[in-house]
Design a protein around this motif. Structure first.
Motif, PDB file in Angstrom:
ATOM      1  N   ALA A 220       0.858  -1.189  -0.236  1.00  0.00           N
ATOM      2  CA  ALA A 220       0.096   0.112   0.165  1.00  0.00           C
ATOM      3  C   ALA A 220       0.869   1.048   0.076  1.00  0.00           C
ATOM      4  CB  ALA A 220      -0.867  -0.131   1.089  1.00  0.00           C
ATOM      5  N   THR A 221       2.044   1.209   0.863  1.00  0.00           N
ATOM      6  CA  THR A 221       2.779   2.331   0.808  1.00  0.00           C
ATOM      7  C   THR A 221       3.311   2.739  -0.453  1.00  0.00           C
ATOM      8  OG1 THR A 221       4.641   1.262   1.641  1.00  0.00           O
ATOM      9  CG2 THR A 221       3.222   2.082   3.336  1.00  0.00           C
ATOM     10  N   ALA A 222       3.637   1.714  -1.367  1.00  0.00           N
ATOM     11  CA  ALA A 222       4.196   2.128  -2.624  1.00  0.00           C
ATOM     12  C   ALA A 222       3.105   2.849  -3.582  1.00  0.00           C
ATOM     13  CB  ALA A 222       4.651   0.704  -3.477  1.00  0.00           C
ATOM     14  N   TYR A 223       2.022   2.540  -3.430  1.00  0.00           N
ATOM     15  CA  TYR A 223       0.914   3.026  -4.015  1.00  0.00           C
ATOM     16  C   TYR A 223       0.807   4.679  -3.764  1.00  0.00           C
ATOM     17  CZ  TYR A 223      -0.656  -1.127  -6.569  1.00  0.00           C
ATOM     18  OH  TYR A 223      -0.679  -2.299  -7.349  1.00  0.00           O
ATOM     19  N   GLY A 248      -4.156  -1.479   1.362  1.00  0.00           N
ATOM     20  CA  GLY A 248      -4.055  -1.256   2.832  1.00  0.00           C
ATOM     21  C   GLY A 248      -5.278  -1.883   3.707  1.00  0.00           C
ATOM     22  N   ASP A 249      -6.403  -1.991   2.904  1.00  0.00           N
ATOM     23  CA  ASP A 249      -7.450  -2.423   3.940  1.00  0.00           C
ATOM     24  C   ASP A 249      -7.381  -3.841   4.240  1.00  0.00           C
ATOM     25  OD1 ASP A 249     -10.392  -2.042   5.304  1.00  0.00           O
ATOM     26  OD2 ASP A 249     -10.967  -3.460   3.438  1.00  0.00           O
ATOM     27  N   GLY A 250      -6.655  -4.713   3.450  1.00  0.00           N
ATOM     28  CA  GLY A 250      -6.419  -5.880   3.751  1.00  0.00           C
ATOM     29  C   GLY A 250      -5.420  -6.285   4.431  1.00  0.00           C
ATOM     30  N   CYS A 251      -4.233  -5.352   4.582  1.00  0.00           N
ATOM     31  CA  CYS A 251      -3.285  -5.466   5.550  1.00  0.00           C
ATOM     32  C   CYS A 251      -3.655  -5.075   7.103  1.00  0.00           C
ATOM     33  CB  CYS A 251      -2.209  -4.602   5.191  1.00  0.00           C
ATOM     34  SG  CYS A 251      -1.076  -5.141   3.795  1.00  0.00           S
ATOM     35  N   VAL A 277      -5.676   5.044   7.619  1.00  0.00           N
ATOM     36  CA  VAL A 277      -6.266   6.615   7.605  1.00  0.00           C
ATOM     37  C   VAL A 277      -5.845   7.568   6.487  1.00  0.00           C
ATOM     38  CG1 VAL A 277      -6.472   8.594   9.223  1.00  0.00           C
ATOM     39  CG2 VAL A 277      -6.845   5.959   9.994  1.00  0.00           C
ATOM     40  N   TYR A 278      -4.556   7.675   6.255  1.00  0.00           N
ATOM     41  CA  TYR A 278      -3.882   8.498   5.371  1.00  0.00           C
ATOM     42  C   TYR A 278      -4.361   8.322   4.126  1.00  0.00           C
ATOM     43  CZ  TYR A 278      -0.150  11.079   2.628  1.00  0.00           C
ATOM     44  OH  TYR A 278       0.321  11.966   2.043  1.00  0.00           O
ATOM     45  N   ILE A 279      -4.422   6.925   3.691  1.00  0.00           N
ATOM     46  CA  ILE A 279      -5.086   6.501   2.264  1.00  0.00           C
ATOM     47  C   ILE A 279      -6.514   7.339   2.052  1.00  0.00           C
ATOM     48  CG2 ILE A 279      -5.815   5.016   0.466  1.00  0.00           C
ATOM     49  CD1 ILE A 279      -3.577   3.208   1.799  1.00  0.00           C
TER      50      ILE A 279
END
Length: 558
Positions: A220-223, A248-251, A277-279
């Motif tokens: 997620a952080t790469a996206y 991110g939701d899956g993690c 939250v950031y996304i």
């Protein structure tokens, strides 16, 4: 007798520097009279010199005292010593204690003066900051600002267990990279690793096993990094954030189930929460930028309900701006009622939004001329007090709202009560002030009155804790070099104080020269007076030549 004492007490209670201006003007007039008399040898130089010496030096002392303490020495002595003898009451202290409503007591405690905050409304680097650089050739972000962002990313998007997942290990290094292209390349590398299939052994029968083919979870952080820095439009950034949301939701759900199994899993869950939250917040900001304001408001409200404890992200400021765009002023007031609290840290968004709502009730009919004739109504007084409160918190905002200073792109970090916060607020809220008829006119007529209310010197405060001295230095680090940093508006000396101080110094010098060289100064004085009265003598001669001699004789007799 009692009425006389009370009247005198009221007079002393309302003394202002205007009293000092009148006093020094009178003293200067007396000094000039003394000099005139000395030129004509009416006073003896032995009497003149000490008299003029002490008069001029007292004026210089008064000027210095006002410059240092913001009030005249005579006014201070009158108010401090004569008023108590007459039974005067210090209204200033009682007004301060009542008007602060507890703000002063709570905020005067140990406060980190130069704490830098993440800008709640920060722009997108690729879609907005980089486009500005392409067009103007200027860098809108300073190295100090971007370094703070890198520290934020490492704090919120990494944890100690990142080495267990190859993609997260790559991203941990990517957040530390200074070169934007190196960060983007690292993000693509992290996503490519997730395309490699891993085999997980699943025993089905005791005697045999099969291999289940399973994809590793997306990073997620790469996206996030690609959406922030590589996407050149908000629409592209939104697409990448939607892909980041799925990963991110899956993690987040997986780490939520394991968070109580040890400190390592707790740290991982905390990191996954920050990422989610950031996304969601950035997706809401994308919707706001693309004109889907109602959708953005719903996403922000849902996010605040789902994660009510994450107030450090200041999502309510995003919500306030979106609600103002919808002109949902009742909802704005409801949000302010929750967050404009004594125990919560203030911001320019909260203070100026509260002032805007109160100004909205009276600004369309407000007229300075009418207000000066009839006085301010209760609603107008409330609006003016709200503006004064907002200006005291951040005195730099009005110049941007009134377009007395040009705006630039806001930085990624702001200093509360500083120029950086003023730019960030005005950049997004100027349109909301313009939409309310007469609001900017009311602000223009009233904001400068704040500085007459705040105690002087600036180490004191009125409604908030004293204005931090270090804001100018921190703002110069946060804001680009081509921007002229706004400095706290200092109290300026009135013109008449400077004029009388100069006049007194000049008369003192003339008196000293007259005492030392009376004959030479007499010649100079006569020459000066003859030159000064030459135009008058010329006019008189013309009048004598025009008027009949008999008429002129009668006029001179009169």
């Amino acid at each position: 007798m009692f009425g006389t004492e009370s009247s005198l007490s009221m007079f002393l209670n309302t003394l202002t520097p205007k009293f000092y201006v009148a006093l020094t003007g009178t003293s200067s007039l007396i000094s000039g009279l003394i000099l005139f008399l000395s030129v004509h040898w009416i006073l003896s130089p032995s009497i003149l010199a000490p008299l003029q010496y002490w008069t001029s030096h007292f004026e210089i002392f008064e000027w210095w005292y006002f410059r240092k303490y913001g009030t005249s020495f005579i006014e201070q002595v009158s108010v401090s010593h004569l008023r108590p003898l007459l039974g005067g009451v210090d209204n200033n202290s009682s007004n301060n204690s009542n008007s602060s409503n507890g703000d002063s007591d709570s905020n005067r405690q140990s406060v980190s003066e130069c704490k830098v905050w993440r800008n709640p409304l920060n722009l997108f680097r690729g879609a907005e900051y980089n486009r500005y650089t392409w067009v103007t050739g200027r860098e809108p972000l300073t190295y100090y600002d971007m370094n703070l962002s890198a520290q934020d990313h490492q704090t919120f998007f990494t944890c100690d267990s990142d080495h267990l997942r190859p993609a997260d290990a790559i991203m941990q290094k990517a957040w530390r990279e200074r070169n934007p292209q190196a960060r983007i390349s690292a993000a693509h590398e992290a996503l490519e690793i997730n395309e490699i299939r891993s085999r997980v052994e699943v025993p089905l029968i005791a005697s045999s096993t099969i291999w289940e083919i399973k994809l590793l979870p997306k990073c997620a952080t790469a996206y996030i990094l690609l959406a922030e820095e590589e996407a050149t439009t908000i629409a592209e950034a939104e697409k990448l954030f939607k892909q980041a949301l799925k990963a991110g939701d899956g993690c987040y759900r997986r780490s939520q189930q394991l968070q109580h199994h040890g400190s390592q899993y707790e740290a991982q869950h905390r990191r996954d929460t920050n990422v989610l939250v950031y996304i969601k917040r950035r997706l809401a900001m994308c919707a706001r930028r693309l004109g889907r304001t109602r959708e953005a408001v719903k996403m922000m409200r849902d996010l605040m309900k789902e994660f009510p404890l994450l107030s450090m992200f200041n999502i309510h400021e995003n919500l306030l701006e979106a609600l103002l765009e919808l002109q949902a002023y009742a909802d704005v007031q409801a949000v302010l009622a929750k967050y404009d609290d004594i125990s919560l840290p203030k911001s320019a968004t909260i203070c100026y939004t509260a002032a805007l709502l109160k100004a909205r009730a009276v600004s369309d009919k407000f007229s300075p001329e009418a207000a000066s004739r009839r006085g301010l109504s209760t609603a107008e007084m409330n609006a003016v007090e709200a503006i004064h409160r907002a200006v005291e918190f951040n005195p730099h905002v009005p110049k941007y709202l009134l377009e007395m200073k040009s705006l630039i792109l806001p930085p990624e970090h702001i200093l509360k009560r500083g120029d950086s916060e003023a730019i960030a607020y005005a950049f997004f809220h100027l349109a909301h002030w313009k939409r309310v008829e007469g609001a900017l006119n009311l602000l223009h007529c009233t904001w400068e009155g704040t500085f007459r209310m705040i105690p002087y010197p600036l180490e004191k405060g009125h409604l908030f804790y004293p204005y931090p001295i270090c804001t100018e230095t921190a703002d110069r680090e946060l804001l680009p070099s081509f921007h002229e940093v706004s400095v706290y508006p200092k109290k300026e000396l009135p013109f008449f104080i400077l004029f009388t101080a100069g006049l007194c110094s000049f008369t003192a010098m003339l008196a000293l020269l007259t005492h030392q060289f009376p004959e030479l100064m007499g010649v100079f004085a006569k020459a000066f007076l003859s030159t000064l009265f030459a135009p008058l003598n010329f006019v008189m001669e013309k009048v004598e030549s025009i008027l009949p001699s008999s008429l002129w004789h009668q006029l001179t007799r009169i």
